[in-house]
Design an enzyme around this catalytic site. Sequence first.
Site, short mmCIF file in Angstrom:
data_model
loop_
_atom_site.label_atom_id
_atom_site.label_comp_id
_atom_site.label_asym_id
_atom_site.label_seq_id
_atom_site.Cartn_x
_atom_site.Cartn_y
_atom_site.Cartn_z
N HIS A 122 0.85 4.22 -1.76
CA HIS A 122 1.08 2.87 -1.22
C HIS A 122 2.37 2.90 -0.40
CE1 HIS A 122 2.19 -1.43 -1.47
NE2 HIS A 122 0.95 -1.69 -1.81
N ASP A 199 4.46 5.95 -10.00
CA ASP A 199 4.17 4.58 -9.61
C ASP A 199 2.96 4.13 -10.44
OD1 ASP A 199 3.13 2.31 -8.48
OD2 ASP A 199 3.13 3.06 -6.42
N GLN A 202 -0.97 0.51 -10.49
CA GLN A 202 -2.42 0.36 -10.70
C GLN A 202 -2.89 0.99 -12.00
OE1 GLN A 202 -4.25 -1.54 -8.92
NE2 GLN A 202 -2.95 -1.82 -7.11
N LYS A 225 0.43 -7.50 -11.65
CA LYS A 225 -0.82 -6.74 -11.66
C LYS A 225 -1.36 -6.57 -13.08
CE LYS A 225 0.16 -4.26 -7.39
NZ LYS A 225 -0.65 -4.90 -6.35
N CYS A 363 -2.08 -1.56 2.46
CA CYS A 363 -0.70 -1.04 2.42
C CYS A 363 -0.69 0.47 2.27
CB CYS A 363 0.12 -1.68 1.30
SG CYS A 363 0.44 -3.40 1.56
#
Length: 405
Positions: A122, A199, A202, A225, A363
């Site tokens: 991302h 990261d 997600q 999220k 993104c």
Amino acid sequence: MIDIQAIRNDFPILQTTVYGKPLVYLDNAATTQKPACVTEQIVRAYSTMNANIHRGVHYLSQQATAAHENARQTVQHFLHAKFQHEIIFTRGTTEAINLVAFSFGEAFCRQGDEIVISGMEHHSNLVPWQMLAERKGLTLKIVPFDDKGELQLETFEAALSEKTRIVALAHVSNVLGTVNPVKEIIEVAHRRNVPVLIDGAQAVPHIPVDVQTLDADFYVFSSHKIYGPTGIGVLYGKESWLNNLPPYQGGGEMIATVSFEKTVYNELPFKFEAGTPDYIGSTALAAALNYVGSIGLEDIAAYERELLAYATEQFATIPDIRLFGTSERKSGVISFLVGNIHPYDMGTLLDRQGIAVRTGHHCAEPLMNLLGVDGTVRASFAFYNTMEEIDRLIAGIKKAVAMFV
Ligand code: PLP
């Protein structure tokens, strides 16, 4: 086993109708909807314990401080971090990565050094490293992925060198859905004494994460999220790293003592939390994590796997369909194109049928370039979605296609 109807009742917005049709919300990778316990916590916190935290001697301030620090402990347990002070509250994933890129860059990167990321990042896990590279004269190395959207360990290892200072990698791709083998990758990097930032934006809503088992040096995610409020997120960092990084921002909270000549910084975690923290958001994030915990991430993951398997099977019935990301280790994300239909047209036609999906580059413009497309349509699932909603999506896509022939 998940009681899907009971869960849906916890999310008032799922009762919405769009253009007279029941909403089918399949944009969960962009942001998730909020259960009533989260919105109620925001109202309760403002109504009963609103006062600026830390250092306040009065009752309300102490209540708010305790709630904020309890929230930090909830996050610690959620990620299974060793210490509570390894949890830093940020504005989100983006700010957490910027913090590490800046502070780690200041402390440990010199001209000629290298940073390794993957081709599926991302922008949040790309641009901050690019900025650091420009500032310090570093090289950014990009690890490619294969046709299925998987990173191969050997390819990753080949990108590491004597000059590599840090690796930054998505746990789960927001476009391809691939669940990367982060534990193995961290192992490979650690053999060369290279720290790794993961990261987890997600990942945390869908997979149980244990930062100690992963041995991640830094792990970041966004509250919004994972059914929590917007505007708050988390940086986990190993104590040994965080103690050796300079602060990211200066101001109140992050100081121990200040004179006109010199400032002594506060201890962890406050050293990295300049300014009034989002002590309302932190308690609402804790409510969201407790809610997810009460259902159980193992059960959530199992149900979402069923949703993904069913959706993948149904997508195969659409003529001229192209799926991007076909790994067996995949989270509930389906990026697709049908024939020559522009993603924006598909998204608009689905919207008219009450179905919310995302369209565009998500993104991840460099990733789109690697895939050779301008953008895709992305349906992304949460545990409140149903098989019937997938049927509506598939029927909606087929109806949209019929309008183009
Ligand atoms: N990383 C990944 C993989 C994401 O999917 C996103 C958001 O879509 C981000 C980072 C950025 O998250 P935020 O905008 O909440 O900071």
